[in-house]
Scaffold this motif. Structure first.
Motif, mmCIF file in Angstrom:
data_model
loop_
_atom_site.group_PDB
_atom_site.id
_atom_site.type_symbol
_atom_site.label_atom_id
_atom_site.label_comp_id
_atom_site.label_asym_id
_atom_site.label_seq_id
_atom_site.Cartn_x
_atom_site.Cartn_y
_atom_site.Cartn_z
ATOM 1 N N ALA A 15 37.596 74.927 18.602
ATOM 2 C CA ALA A 15 38.289 75.096 17.308
ATOM 3 C C ALA A 15 37.662 75.177 16.259
ATOM 4 O O ALA A 15 38.013 76.170 15.103
ATOM 5 C CB ALA A 15 39.302 73.966 16.908
ATOM 6 N N ASP A 16 36.479 74.646 15.816
ATOM 7 C CA ASP A 16 35.579 74.966 14.829
ATOM 8 C C ASP A 16 34.799 76.626 14.908
ATOM 9 O O ASP A 16 34.903 76.910 13.938
ATOM 10 C CB ASP A 16 34.373 74.021 15.128
ATOM 11 N N ARG A 17 34.579 76.827 16.186
ATOM 12 C CA ARG A 17 34.228 78.222 16.407
ATOM 13 C C ARG A 17 35.104 78.963 15.934
ATOM 14 O O ARG A 17 34.730 80.203 15.214
ATOM 15 C CB ARG A 17 33.636 78.494 17.719
ATOM 16 N N PRO A 22 43.596 72.472 10.366
ATOM 17 C CA PRO A 22 44.948 71.968 10.212
ATOM 18 C C PRO A 22 46.167 72.559 9.885
ATOM 19 O O PRO A 22 47.251 72.525 10.332
ATOM 20 C CB PRO A 22 45.066 70.464 9.936
ATOM 21 N N THR A 23 46.005 73.246 8.761
ATOM 22 C CA THR A 23 47.202 73.767 7.892
ATOM 23 C C THR A 23 47.492 75.242 8.183
ATOM 24 O O THR A 23 48.530 75.790 7.800
ATOM 25 C CB THR A 23 47.074 73.628 6.299
ATOM 26 N N ALA A 42 42.555 73.053 22.763
ATOM 27 C CA ALA A 42 41.728 72.775 21.810
ATOM 28 C C ALA A 42 42.320 73.251 20.525
ATOM 29 O O ALA A 42 42.226 72.665 19.367
ATOM 30 C CB ALA A 42 40.437 73.375 21.991
ATOM 31 N N LEU A 43 43.050 74.488 20.469
ATOM 32 C CA LEU A 43 43.387 75.120 19.188
ATOM 33 C C LEU A 43 44.679 74.531 18.739
ATOM 34 O O LEU A 43 45.014 74.308 17.668
ATOM 35 C CB LEU A 43 43.617 76.574 19.559
ATOM 36 N N GLY A 48 48.528 72.551 15.643
ATOM 37 C CA GLY A 48 49.951 72.450 15.960
ATOM 38 C C GLY A 48 50.332 73.570 17.051
ATOM 39 O O GLY A 48 49.435 74.367 17.396
ATOM 40 N N GLU A 49 51.590 73.423 17.255
ATOM 41 C CA GLU A 49 52.098 74.494 18.043
ATOM 42 C C GLU A 49 51.618 76.106 17.553
ATOM 43 O O GLU A 49 51.761 76.223 16.512
ATOM 44 C CB GLU A 49 53.643 74.312 18.263
ATOM 45 N N LEU A 50 51.381 76.838 18.420
ATOM 46 C CA LEU A 50 51.279 78.382 18.148
ATOM 47 C C LEU A 50 52.546 79.034 17.866
ATOM 48 O O LEU A 50 53.563 78.764 18.615
ATOM 49 C CB LEU A 50 50.626 79.003 19.072
ATOM 50 N N VAL A 51 52.830 79.750 16.903
ATOM 51 C CA VAL A 51 54.127 80.552 16.679
ATOM 52 C C VAL A 51 53.945 81.908 17.738
ATOM 53 O O VAL A 51 52.907 82.389 18.063
ATOM 54 C CB VAL A 51 54.337 80.825 15.298
#
Length: 143
Positions: A15-17, A22-23, A42-43, A48-51
């Motif tokens: 997620a960092d890469r 978070p927003t 990880a993402l 949160g949930e992906l749209v």
């Protein structure tokens, strides 16, 4: 080992890469049963949930899984730009060399600029996937 300890050792999470915060609202395109679930976990843990691609929201990033044979890359990249915020990023995930559905880097380098995107970096996105970070070229998107 905690994430904080890993970061102290210079190890960045997936997620960092990807630079996800978070927003952020992240749209996913091209999901299939071959995607890297560890990467998705990880993402989604971060944002949160992906749209999905039917969203009416403006999105901060697009996670685009693309394999050879998935259709015209230019058209798919153009579709990814529609909901993308002006400062948004498209992460184009393609299978690594030797994997089913591998996409030649030349296909990305030819289609991304035509769609108004430029590649800024690539990251190892798991055992089978590579991710290219694509951003809107200056002036490519109309406001």
């Amino acid at each position: 080992m905690s994430a904080t300890a890993g970061q102290a050792d210079g190890v960045r999470s997936l997620a960092d890469r990807f630079g996800f915060e978070p927003t952020m609202v992240v749209m996913e395109m091209g999901y299939d049963d071959d995607v890297d679930e560890d990467l998705r976990d990880a993402l989604t843990e971060r944002v949160g949930e992906l749209v999905d691609e039917d969203t009416d929201e403006v999105v901060d990033a697009v996670l685009l899984w693309y394999r050879d044979g998935d259709g015209d890359l230019f058209e798919i990249l153009t579709d990814a730009l529609s909901p993308l915020a002006d400062s948004g990023v498209v992460w184009l995930l393609t299978p690594k060399a030797g994997r089913d559905g591998h996409v030649e880097p030349s296909e990305v380098s030819e289609n991304a600029p035509t769609a108004g995107l430029q590649q800024t970096s690539t990251v190892n996105a798991g055992k089978d996937w590579t991710a290219a970070r694509l951003v809107s070229s200056r002036g490519a998107k109309k406001k």
